[in-house]
Design a protein around this motif. Structure first.
Motif, PDB file in Angstrom:
ATOM      1  N   PRO A 231       0.821  -1.214   0.000  1.00 28.52           N
ATOM      2  CA  PRO A 231       0.000   0.000   0.000  1.00 28.52           C
ATOM      3  C   PRO A 231       0.854   1.263   0.000  1.00 28.52           C
ATOM      4  O   PRO A 231       1.813   1.384   0.768  1.00 28.52           O
ATOM      5  CB  PRO A 231      -0.812  -0.119   1.300  1.00 28.52           C
ATOM      6  N   GLY A 232       0.505   2.198  -0.866  1.00 31.74           N
ATOM      7  CA  GLY A 232       1.226   3.461  -0.923  1.00 31.74           C
ATOM      8  C   GLY A 232       0.798   4.403   0.190  1.00 31.74           C
ATOM      9  O   GLY A 232      -0.361   4.403   0.619  1.00 31.74           O
ATOM     10  N   LEU A 233       1.733   5.199   0.666  1.00 35.12           N
ATOM     11  CA  LEU A 233       1.447   6.143   1.747  1.00 35.12           C
ATOM     12  C   LEU A 233       0.731   7.379   1.215  1.00 35.12           C
ATOM     13  O   LEU A 233       0.995   7.843   0.092  1.00 35.12           O
ATOM     14  CB  LEU A 233       2.743   6.565   2.426  1.00 35.12           C
ATOM     15  N   HIS A 234      -0.179   7.916   2.020  1.00 37.22           N
ATOM     16  CA  HIS A 234      -0.796   9.201   1.748  1.00 37.22           C
ATOM     17  C   HIS A 234      -0.157  10.261   2.637  1.00 37.22           C
ATOM     18  O   HIS A 234       0.616   9.944   3.546  1.00 37.22           O
ATOM     19  CB  HIS A 234      -2.302   9.118   1.984  1.00 37.22           C
ATOM     20  N   GLU A 235      -0.493  11.501   2.390  1.00 40.18           N
ATOM     21  CA  GLU A 235       0.198  12.596   3.069  1.00 40.18           C
ATOM     22  C   GLU A 235      -0.245  12.820   4.512  1.00 40.18           C
ATOM     23  O   GLU A 235       0.387  13.577   5.247  1.00 40.18           O
ATOM     24  CB  GLU A 235       0.038  13.907   2.285  1.00 40.18           C
ATOM     25  N   TYR A 236      -1.308  12.141   4.975  1.00 42.21           N
ATOM     26  CA  TYR A 236      -1.841  12.403   6.315  1.00 42.21           C
ATOM     27  C   TYR A 236      -1.185  11.519   7.384  1.00 42.21           C
ATOM     28  O   TYR A 236      -1.862  10.937   8.218  1.00 42.21           O
ATOM     29  CB  TYR A 236      -3.351  12.181   6.330  1.00 42.21           C
ATOM     30  N   VAL A 241      -0.609   8.137  13.498  1.00 36.57           N
ATOM     31  CA  VAL A 241      -1.540   7.808  12.414  1.00 36.57           C
ATOM     32  C   VAL A 241      -0.748   7.511  11.141  1.00 36.57           C
ATOM     33  O   VAL A 241       0.160   8.265  10.775  1.00 36.57           O
ATOM     34  CB  VAL A 241      -2.512   8.985  12.128  1.00 36.57           C
ATOM     35  N   THR A 242      -1.079   6.391  10.507  1.00 35.15           N
ATOM     36  CA  THR A 242      -0.539   6.097   9.184  1.00 35.15           C
ATOM     37  C   THR A 242      -1.702   6.115   8.192  1.00 35.15           C
ATOM     38  O   THR A 242      -2.710   5.421   8.390  1.00 35.15           O
ATOM     39  CB  THR A 242       0.141   4.717   9.142  1.00 35.15           C
ATOM     40  N   ALA A 243      -1.564   6.910   7.141  1.00 35.84           N
ATOM     41  CA  ALA A 243      -2.575   6.993   6.093  1.00 35.84           C
ATOM     42  C   ALA A 243      -2.017   6.334   4.841  1.00 35.84           C
ATOM     43  O   ALA A 243      -0.888   6.615   4.429  1.00 35.84           O
ATOM     44  CB  ALA A 243      -2.934   8.456   5.815  1.00 35.84           C
ATOM     45  N   MET A 244      -2.804   5.455   4.248  1.00 34.49           N
ATOM     46  CA  MET A 244      -2.328   4.736   3.060  1.00 34.49           C
ATOM     47  C   MET A 244      -3.488   4.382   2.152  1.00 34.49           C
ATOM     48  O   MET A 244      -4.662   4.523   2.522  1.00 34.49           O
ATOM     49  CB  MET A 244      -1.566   3.474   3.487  1.00 34.49           C
TER      50      MET A 244
END
Length: 483
Positions: A231-236, A241-244
């Protein structure tokens, strides 16, 4: 709390396979010491949960419910769910720990997200009304912004403090076991040191920044694999918190394979991704997934393998891979000294480690080769058993990452059997991967120094020359194994 009255040797023994029943006493004493060290409030909650279970609840069910309430026991339970040394009923119960239904209230999740990210409404983020799943330290919930769907992995409230407390208890239990090795009749392997190193690694479970780095590294490592997705990471992303990206798929053990061909294909995909990729990497340090239980592995509708949860990951150095390859080579050649030397090399620079007992290591290798016989090549399960025996009987103390890799081997081996494939699928995949790499690196060998092992196969030209004299025997052994 008088835990000794509830947890004792007789209650633990039925949960172990017959060959390991003698570990019932040290396990029960360790569990009592662990629970006794928890805050009184936590102990009372555990007792209340146990009291609420029906009288018909099995010991295996009670163990699983206990594990759900303690992050360290939860993680341990996920690992033991694939350990064949346990009773099948317990393993079945523990597999439920791989993915739990969410219990953290939605309001609590939103409060954490607002605290970490600021106003979700201001960011244009809409969070789902129900979480997707819950793990030992975090809960996962879906979200959507103006551009895409994703998921948040959010740490549970107060989990950092609770995990730190339990990990310190784990270290103390190691000291207790070291002091009582003779009384408990258990191997003297330096439990306090091993548990301390495990404790340091498990701290990464709540260090989401570490997992985020692992996700980025894994995405780069598997970028060329069309059937593998990280899964690619998102900016949040923050420290809590990990956003993906959100990936649709089913838990690999629940995929519902309809034919042996599908099962074999899945087993080979697992082996090539989680074993062959790091083992045959040409990088100085190759990343591997340290927690490949079924809850962290999804299969998408189009057959891609999705690798989730990179909080526990390790690296294999070039010298680690060289030692493992040459240990297998020594087994193929029935060269006891080579196998012993390569296993000993795995512990030579372990932090605060003690050198393995060479005499005991020779005895372990001699017995392993005897069980192997003369005509059979070493299999994947044979190598895992050899590493286990070297640790338990000869005091092999390897780096923490190698201990994690050994645990991952156990998990993967049982997972392949669980989906209905043969363990030989792993052996065949690794052999083919080795052969493909050997062919691919052949042009480079013309310019390499005779003793250079800077290849994916970790074999020098001198090693290959020696193997040529053994070729007919080795070919016969491989043919016997694969037919």
């Amino acid at each position: 709390m008088h835990w000794h009255a509830l947890i004792h040797e007789a209650s633990v023994q039925p949960l172990l396979a017959a060959d390991y029943a003698h570990f019932a006493r040290p396990i029960s004493e360790a569990l009592v010491a662990f629970l006794s060290g928890l805050p009184q409030g936590a102990q009372q909650e555990i007792l209340a949960t146990q009291a609420a279970l029906p009288s018909t609840a099995t010991t295996a069910e009670r163990v699983r419910r206990l594990a759900q309430q303690c992050p360290v026991l939860h993680k341990l339970g996920q690992t033991l769910a694939r350990d064949r040394r346990l009773d099948p009923s317990l393993r079945c119960e523990l597999r439920a720990l791989e993915t739990l239904p969410p219990s953290v209230p939605l309001a609590t999740i939103r409060a954490t997200l607002d605290q970490e990210l600021g106003s979700l409404d201001g960011l244009g983020i809409r969070v789902d009304t129900q979480a997707i799943a819950e793990a030992s330290v975090a809960v996962v919930i879906g979200y959507q912004d103006a551009r895409r769907r994703g998921v948040f992995k959010v740490l549970k409230p107060g989990i950092e403090e609770r995990l730190a407390l339990e990990l310190e208890l784990l270290r103390r239990i190691g000291t207790l076991l070291d002091e009582r090795c003779d009384a408990l009749a258990i191997p003297k392997i330096g439990y306090e040191e091993v548990f301390r190193r495990v404790r340091d690694k498990l701290h990464d479970e709540v260090r989401l920044g570490v997992e985020q780095r692992h996700l980025a590294l894994a995405a780069a490592q598997y970028a060329g694999r069309s059937r593998v997705q990280v899964p690619g990471l998102h900016e949040y992303c923050t420290a809590r918190v990990t956003a993906m990206e959100r990936v649709a798929g089913r838990k690999i053990s629940e995929h519902g394979h309809t034919s042996m061909r599908e099962r074999r294909d899945t087993a080979q995909l697992l082996a090539s991704t989680l074993l062959a990729q790091p083992l045959f990497s040409t990088q100085e340090r190759a990343l591997f997934h340290g927690d490949p239980h079924a809850g962290n592995l999804l299969l998408t509708p189009d057959g891609r393998l999705v690798l989730l949860d990179w909080s526990l990951a390790g690296t294999l150095r070039q010298r680690d891979r060289e030692a493992m390859v040459h240990a297998v080579l020594g087994a193929l050649l029935r060269d006891e000294r080579l196998v012993v030397d390569m296993l000993a090399a795995l512990s030579d620079d372990a932090p605060a480690g003690r050198p393995a007992d060479k005499a005991a290591l020779r005895a372990v290798v001699r017995e392993a080769l005897r069980r192997l016989g003369y005509d059979r090549p070493p299999s994947f399960s044979w190598l895992v058993g050899l590493l286990d025996a070297a640790v338990e009987q000869a005091g092999l103390t390897a780096r923490t990452d190698l201990l994690m890799f050994r645990k991952a081997l156990h998990t993967l081996n049982d997972l392949v059997v669980d989906i209905g494939a043969s363990e030989r699928s792993l052996d065949l995949t690794l052999f083919l991967g080795f052969a493909e790499n050997l062919v691919a690196e052949w042009p480079q060998r013309w310019l390499a120094a005779p003793d250079s092992r800077a290849f994916a196969t970790r074999l020098s030209n001198l090693d290959l020359t020696g193997l040529m004299f053994q070729y007919p025997l080795l070919a016969a052994r491989f043919w016997t194994a694969l037919t």
